[in-house]
Scaffold this motif. Structure first.
Motif, PDB file in Angstrom:
ATOM      1  N   MET A  68      -4.147   2.884   1.261  1.00 39.46           N
ATOM      2  CA  MET A  68      -3.857   1.524   1.700  1.00 39.46           C
ATOM      3  C   MET A  68      -2.401   1.115   1.553  1.00 39.46           C
ATOM      4  O   MET A  68      -2.049  -0.031   1.829  1.00 39.46           O
ATOM      5  N   HIS A  69      -1.547   2.033   1.126  1.00 40.13           N
ATOM      6  CA  HIS A  69      -0.124   1.699   1.057  1.00 40.13           C
ATOM      7  C   HIS A  69       0.662   2.981   1.313  1.00 40.13           C
ATOM      8  O   HIS A  69       0.691   3.875   0.474  1.00 40.13           O
ATOM      9  N   THR A 231       0.348  -2.825   8.298  1.00 35.38           N
ATOM     10  CA  THR A 231       0.695  -3.678   7.159  1.00 35.38           C
ATOM     11  C   THR A 231       1.962  -4.447   7.509  1.00 35.38           C
ATOM     12  O   THR A 231       2.933  -3.868   7.996  1.00 35.38           O
ATOM     13  N   ARG A 283      -4.691  -5.551   6.759  1.00 37.15           N
ATOM     14  CA  ARG A 283      -5.354  -6.025   5.550  1.00 37.15           C
ATOM     15  C   ARG A 283      -4.359  -6.671   4.584  1.00 37.15           C
ATOM     16  O   ARG A 283      -4.773  -7.390   3.675  1.00 37.15           O
ATOM     17  N   ALA A 284      -3.047  -6.351   4.717  1.00 39.90           N
ATOM     18  CA  ALA A 284      -2.108  -6.725   3.659  1.00 39.90           C
ATOM     19  C   ALA A 284      -0.709  -6.959   4.205  1.00 39.90           C
ATOM     20  O   ALA A 284      -0.363  -6.561   5.320  1.00 39.90           O
ATOM     21  N   ASP A 286       3.495  -6.582   2.657  1.00 40.97           N
ATOM     22  CA  ASP A 286       4.197  -5.691   1.741  1.00 40.97           C
ATOM     23  C   ASP A 286       5.604  -6.240   1.516  1.00 40.97           C
ATOM     24  O   ASP A 286       6.311  -6.520   2.490  1.00 40.97           O
ATOM     25  N   VAL A 341      -3.812  -9.635   1.921  1.00 38.34           N
ATOM     26  CA  VAL A 341      -3.480  -9.305   0.537  1.00 38.34           C
ATOM     27  C   VAL A 341      -1.962  -9.174   0.423  1.00 38.34           C
ATOM     28  O   VAL A 341      -1.321  -8.522   1.258  1.00 38.34           O
ATOM     29  N   GLN A 343       1.146  -7.620  -1.314  1.00 34.15           N
ATOM     30  CA  GLN A 343       1.615  -6.538  -2.179  1.00 34.15           C
ATOM     31  C   GLN A 343       3.074  -6.812  -2.551  1.00 34.15           C
ATOM     32  O   GLN A 343       3.906  -7.015  -1.664  1.00 34.15           O
ATOM     33  N   THR A 449      -6.302  -1.624  -8.913  1.00 32.87           N
ATOM     34  CA  THR A 449      -6.745  -1.514  -7.526  1.00 32.87           C
ATOM     35  C   THR A 449      -6.852  -0.089  -7.025  1.00 32.87           C
ATOM     36  O   THR A 449      -6.933   0.135  -5.820  1.00 32.87           O
ATOM     37  N   TYR A 506      -8.510  -4.332  -0.862  1.00 30.30           N
ATOM     38  CA  TYR A 506      -7.883  -4.547   0.443  1.00 30.30           C
ATOM     39  C   TYR A 506      -8.893  -4.947   1.519  1.00 30.30           C
ATOM     40  O   TYR A 506      -8.557  -4.950   2.703  1.00 30.30           O
ATOM     41  N   SER A 512     -14.483  -9.619   0.661  1.00 28.52           N
ATOM     42  CA  SER A 512     -13.874  -9.394  -0.640  1.00 28.52           C
ATOM     43  C   SER A 512     -14.433 -10.277  -1.744  1.00 28.52           C
ATOM     44  O   SER A 512     -13.920 -10.293  -2.845  1.00 28.52           O
TER      45      SER A 512
END
Length: 522
Positions: A68-69, A231, A283-284, A286, A341, A343, A449, A506, A512
């Motif tokens: 996820m990253h 992202t 989802r996120a 950064d 989300v 980050q 996480t 995520y 969630s």
């Protein structure tokens, strides 16, 4: 040659325990004996915890990868080309390799640029374009990586992924290069075939705020929309003293369809782009700021500073830093609204050598950690959103002195905050162990996480996740051996760390809420 070594250890309740280990060595090119990897690599060495670790690791080793990253380019998976030569695949995207070789005095023109013209036309350096020669330089310097995670990742890639059976050296460089070149011409080694072979369930790319996300749209049309997600990375837009800021603002306006002529329209354009990313499956967000400051400014002050920059006036470092901290607060507010989300991974002075940046570009290994303060810096954000039901923030660091003093205590009380995995320079066996030692007693396992690989080197993804699963198995095995956990609890925790927690952390906001996380039973 293969040899067995028998060592006897005294243990409680018995006179001794016999541990037999096997090591494999490789000699010169052409030797019929093969280079292999020990099945217990990175597991605990002592005979009490190693069998426990084996059992725990067995429950996680075949789980799908949730990545996820990271920084794999969506274009690679969309167009699914052959990767090219071994240097293009394994050396070019891996600044860990480059920086180590350069640190030993190898001229940067030999490894750092990896072909092509210098970015600075006035540079006296002529980058090397012979990829076989670059590969030879890497193999000749294989010994430099002893004891580093890079060694673990690369040997996993070479042996497990590509079927190499000779240890890299000056003598074996050409034979390995030829073998890799041959397999890379086959469909089995195209990106999507490896994606499936690696058992990747979902992979998040990292994309600029002005990206048109065309490759993600193409992937979605082909049924890959849930497998490869974007992202949102707005960093260059939030730093008014960034060299390309004006051009980035123009690109933001073009991508969003909003003419950015004020602070208010700037925020509107960012909101529009976030919605476009969400529609593409993001989802996120950064954020890689130098500091963790999240102090909000008044709208009037933020507008004043933004208007100065937009008008072309110089913005001093203090004002630029104040604005970037304010914008982190604004990003949190937007995440509370739209569910992405957040980050946050501050603490890296990027491009430490400006001459290298001008000649070779970014991501050549010249990024260096700095100390970061989090307790006061994150207080405005957490006071505002730390209990907000729609807000989630994952904080990473490479200043490990703050795990037990600052980050674990905050993650251990604010529902919105979770700790990210050991990242970048801490993405190492002992770095991961120190993270578990310093963070778990305050934050527990379930305020973390799971692992992220944070890599551009696509073929290294399974190696990195495998190492994390082995280290967690070893840590949990020690808790079982010390009678602090039962074995079934350790196995369940390992599965959660490897798979369930990253999926939950995520997950789209609708998925969630507590009790709705995807779960794998062991």
């Amino acid at each position: 040659m293969t040899a067995q070594h028998v060592t006897e250890f005294p243990t409680a309740g018995s006179a001794q325990t016999t541990l037999t280990t096997t090591t494999t060595t490789t000699t010169r090119a052409g030797d019929p004996e093969h280079w292999t990897l020990h099945p217990d690599r990175a597991l605990p060495a002592d005979p009490v915890t190693r069998p426990l670790a084996r059992e725990i690791y067995a429950a996680t080793k075949d789980l799908p990868i949730v990545s996820m990253h990271g920084h794999v380019d969506a274009q690679v998976l969309d167009e699914n080309p052959l990767f090219g030569d071994p240097t293009e695949l394994l050396i070019i995207p891996d600044h860990y390799l480059v920086r180590m070789i350069v640190s030993q005095g190898t001229s940067p023109d030999g490894v750092a640029h990896m072909g092509g013209a210098p970015l600075d036309p006035a540079s006296p350096i002529t980058p090397r374009t012979d990829h076989r020669a670059i590969w030879r330089t890497f193999c000749e310097n294989w010994h430099l990586f002893r004891g580093t995670p890079t060694r673990y990742w690369m040997e996993h890639e070479l042996v497990e992924v590509f079927g190499v059976h000779q240890r890299p050296s000056a003598e074996t460089a050409d034979a390995i290069y030829d073998h890799l070149s041959e397999v890379l011409t086959t469909d089995a080694y195209r990106p999507r075939a490896l994606f499936d072979r690696f058992n990747i369930e979902v992979l998040a790319t990292t994309d600029s705020a002005s990206s048109d996300l065309a490759h993600h749209a193409s992937l979605a049309a082909q049924g890959w929309g849930d497998k490869v997600v974007p992202t949102f990375r707005p960093d260059p837009l939030l730093h008014l003293d960034h060299a390309g800021w004006a051009a980035d603002i123009a690109a933001l306006g073009a991508a969003s369809g909003i003419d950015v002529v004020s602070y208010a329209t700037f925020l509107a354009a960012l909101r529009q782009r976030r919605q476009a990313f969400i529609a593409a499956g993001a989802r996120a967000t950064d954020h890689g700021h130098l500091l963790a400051d999240t102090t909000p400014l008044s709208d009037a002050e933020a507008s004043r500073i933004f208007d100065l920059a937009l008008g072309g006036a110089p913005v001093d470092a203090v004002a630029a830093q104040a604005f970037s901290g304010h914008m982190l607060f604004q990003m949190a507010a937007m995440s509370a609204e739209d569910g992405l989300v957040m980050q946050l991974h501050p603490g890296v002075l990027r491009n430490h050598d400006r001459a290298m940046l001008g000649t070779f570009g970014a991501d050549k290994g010249y990024d260096v950690p700095v100390a970061v303060e989090y307790t006061r810096a994150l207080r405005p954000l957490l006071e505002a959103f730390g209990h907000h039901p729609g807000f989630r923030i994952i904080v990473f660091t490479i200043d490990e002195t703050v795990y037990s003093r600052e980050l674990a205590p905050m993650a251990g009380v604010y529902p919105a905050m979770k700790l990210g995995a050991p990242w970048w320079f801490l993405d190492s066996p002992d770095g991961m162990r120190r993270f578990r030692d310093t963070a778990t007693e305050t934050a527990g396992f379930y305020n973390t996480t799971g692992f992220v690989d944070d890599t551009r080197a696509f073929a290294s993804i399974p190696a990195r996740h495998d190492l994390s699963r082995r280290i967690d198995a070893g840590y949990l095995a020690r808790l079982v051996a010390e009678h602090r956990l039962d074995l079934d609890e350790a196995v369940e925790t390992a599965v959660d760390l490897a798979y369930n927690l990253p999926l939950a952390a995520y997950a789209p906001r609708a998925l969630s809420t507590p009790g709705s996380e995807p779960h794998v039973d062991h």
